[in-house]
Design an enzyme around this catalytic site. Structure first.
Site, short mmCIF file in Angstrom:
data_model
loop_
_atom_site.label_atom_id
_atom_site.label_comp_id
_atom_site.label_asym_id
_atom_site.label_seq_id
_atom_site.Cartn_x
_atom_site.Cartn_y
_atom_site.Cartn_z
N LYS A 248 0.62 -1.33 0.07
CA LYS A 248 -0.08 0.04 -0.10
C LYS A 248 0.84 1.41 -0.06
O LYS A 248 2.13 1.26 0.48
CB LYS A 248 -0.99 -0.02 1.23
CG LYS A 248 -0.24 0.12 2.45
CD LYS A 248 0.14 1.51 3.15
CE LYS A 248 0.80 1.25 4.49
NZ LYS A 248 1.65 2.42 4.91
N GLY B 225 7.47 1.66 4.86
CA GLY B 225 6.05 2.19 5.02
C GLY B 225 4.92 1.78 3.85
O GLY B 225 3.90 2.54 3.50
N SER C 234 2.06 -6.17 7.10
CA SER C 234 0.63 -6.31 7.57
C SER C 234 -0.21 -7.02 6.55
O SER C 234 -1.10 -7.78 6.89
CB SER C 234 0.06 -4.69 7.71
OG SER C 234 0.86 -4.04 8.64
N ASP D 34 -2.46 -1.53 10.68
CA ASP D 34 -2.75 -1.48 9.26
C ASP D 34 -3.03 -3.02 8.60
O ASP D 34 -3.40 -2.91 7.44
CB ASP D 34 -0.97 -1.40 8.55
CG ASP D 34 -0.58 -0.03 8.60
OD1 ASP D 34 -1.39 0.93 9.04
OD2 ASP D 34 0.73 0.24 8.21
O1 C5P Z 1 0.41 -1.48 14.51
P1 C5P Z 1 1.95 -1.47 14.20
O2 C5P Z 1 2.54 -2.63 15.11
O3 C5P Z 1 2.18 -1.59 12.69
O4 C5P Z 1 2.43 -0.06 14.84
C1 C5P Z 1 3.89 0.08 14.89
C2 C5P Z 1 4.11 1.21 15.80
O5 C5P Z 1 3.79 2.53 15.45
C3 C5P Z 1 3.11 1.15 17.29
O6 C5P Z 1 3.98 0.57 18.05
C4 C5P Z 1 2.98 2.75 17.59
O7 C5P Z 1 4.22 2.91 18.45
C5 C5P Z 1 3.13 3.39 16.32
N1 C5P Z 1 1.67 3.72 15.80
C6 C5P Z 1 1.04 4.82 16.51
N2 C5P Z 1 -0.08 5.03 15.93
C7 C5P Z 1 -0.65 4.46 15.10
C8 C5P Z 1 0.05 3.31 14.48
C9 C5P Z 1 1.30 3.10 14.97
O8 C5P Z 1 1.70 5.39 17.55
N3 C5P Z 1 -2.01 4.64 14.85
#
Ligand code: C5P
Length: 298
Positions: free
Chosen positions: A13, A100, A105, A138
């Site tokens: 994405k 990114g 995910s 994600d």
């Molecule tokens: O959900 P995911 O593990 O991909 O997110 C990685 C890190 O990015 C999280 O641990 C958090 O620190 C940060 N994050 C955030 N707010 C979001 C998505 C991710 O702070 N909406």
């Protein structure tokens, strides 16, 4: 099920638009974003095994539970303790990591779909979407695919009209970026308002048909471009060379440009290749697909 092999495809994405609305009490950030699937795919395969194993062609990636593929399989298995559920999963990576582009995910979403089918689990799509949100912010997007708005942590998904396939040039620098680090640097700059939301939700619902890719914004660019100036240089070069819009994807490190046609995109790629040594420039396009199961064979 022995002898049966299933395969799934897992798209990457980009974020066409990303606003950070505030810090949440759970440590995450409140987002409003537009996700867009692109034509760059990992493949995931599942076959019978007595245990639960993951193999991956990229030796740099973990194959334990910190990989969302195995985390997804474990999550489904833990909901059915009475059954002997085993599988061997094999992941073929093409989506760069820490870019990114949501590769991990997407692989996790595909693993949910594959395991549900392979183990014949009575789980609705809505239940699967709930499990996806538990795996990562994600992950739910990749069950919907195409163009979709994400709110909350980015995990509340509403499909949006697809604006048609648009040529994209992906700039992939020779380093990755940690999402957690970007959000923690950004968080230090945000105050936590009482309701957890510090900006109004802008007109994401108008995306992208009316805005025609021209109102691209990503609130993570400030923090990321301070860390890595060359990403800003690449974004500026794309715009100077005629990209209709150019933006950091998610928390980076990929920077992409949207072009009017394939020829314009490929000419710009040829011109920028010499100036950005060590980068990989990849021509792709926006697509309507999602993570999906593709084959079943004996
Ligand atoms: O959900 P995911 O593990 O991909 O997110 C990685 C890190 O990015 C999280 O641990 C958090 O620190 C940060 N994050 C955030 N707010 C979001 C998505 C991710 O702070 N909406």
């Amino acid at each position: 099920m022995s002898g049966v092999v299933l395969e799934a495809r897992c798209p990457a994405k980009i974020n066409l638009w990303l606003r950070v609305l505030g810090r949440r009490r759970d440590g995450y950030h409140e987002l409003a974003t537009i996700f867009q699937a692109i034509d760059l795919w990992d493949d995931l395969r599942i076959e019978a095994d007595s245990g639960l194993h993951l193999a991956c062609d990229d030796p740099g990636l973990p194959v334990d539970r910190s990989n969302l593929v195995l985390a997804a399989a474990e999550l489904l298995r833990s909901r059915h303790p009475g059954r002997q559920l085993g599988a061997r999963l094999t992941l073929t990576k093409r989506i760069p990591v820490r870019a990114g582009l949501g590769g991990g995910s997407s692989d996790g979403a595909a693993a949910l779909l594959l395991c549900r089918r392979f183990w014949d689990l009575p789980l609705s799509d809505a239940e699967l979407a709930d499990l996806a949100a538990r795996l990562g912010a994600d992950v739910p997007f990749f069950l919907a695919g195409g163009t979709a708005r994400g709110t909350g942590r980015g995990d509340r998904i509403e499909p949006q009209p697809f604006a048609g396939e648009k040529p994209i040039l992906l700039g992939l620098p020779p380093f990755g970026i940690s999402t957690a680090e970007v959000f923690s640097r950004l968080g230090a700059r945000l105050t936590l308002p009482r309701n957890g939301v510090s900006l109004p939700v802008l007109s994401a619902h108008k995306w992208p048909v009316e805005n025609d890719f021209r109102s691209a914004v990503n609130d993570l660019e400030g923090v990321v471009f301070e860390l890595r100036h060359e990403l800003a240089r690449f974004r500026d070069a794309l715009l100077r060379e005629g990209a209709r819009s150019a933006l950091l994807s998610g928390s980076g490190s990929a920077v992409y440009g949207v072009f009017a046609d394939d020829r314009a995109r490929d000419l710009v790629a040829d011109r920028l290749r010499d100036r950005f040594q060590g980068w990989r420039l990849v021509g792709t396009r926006t697509v309507q697909g999602a993570a999906h199961v593709v084959t079943a064979s004996e």
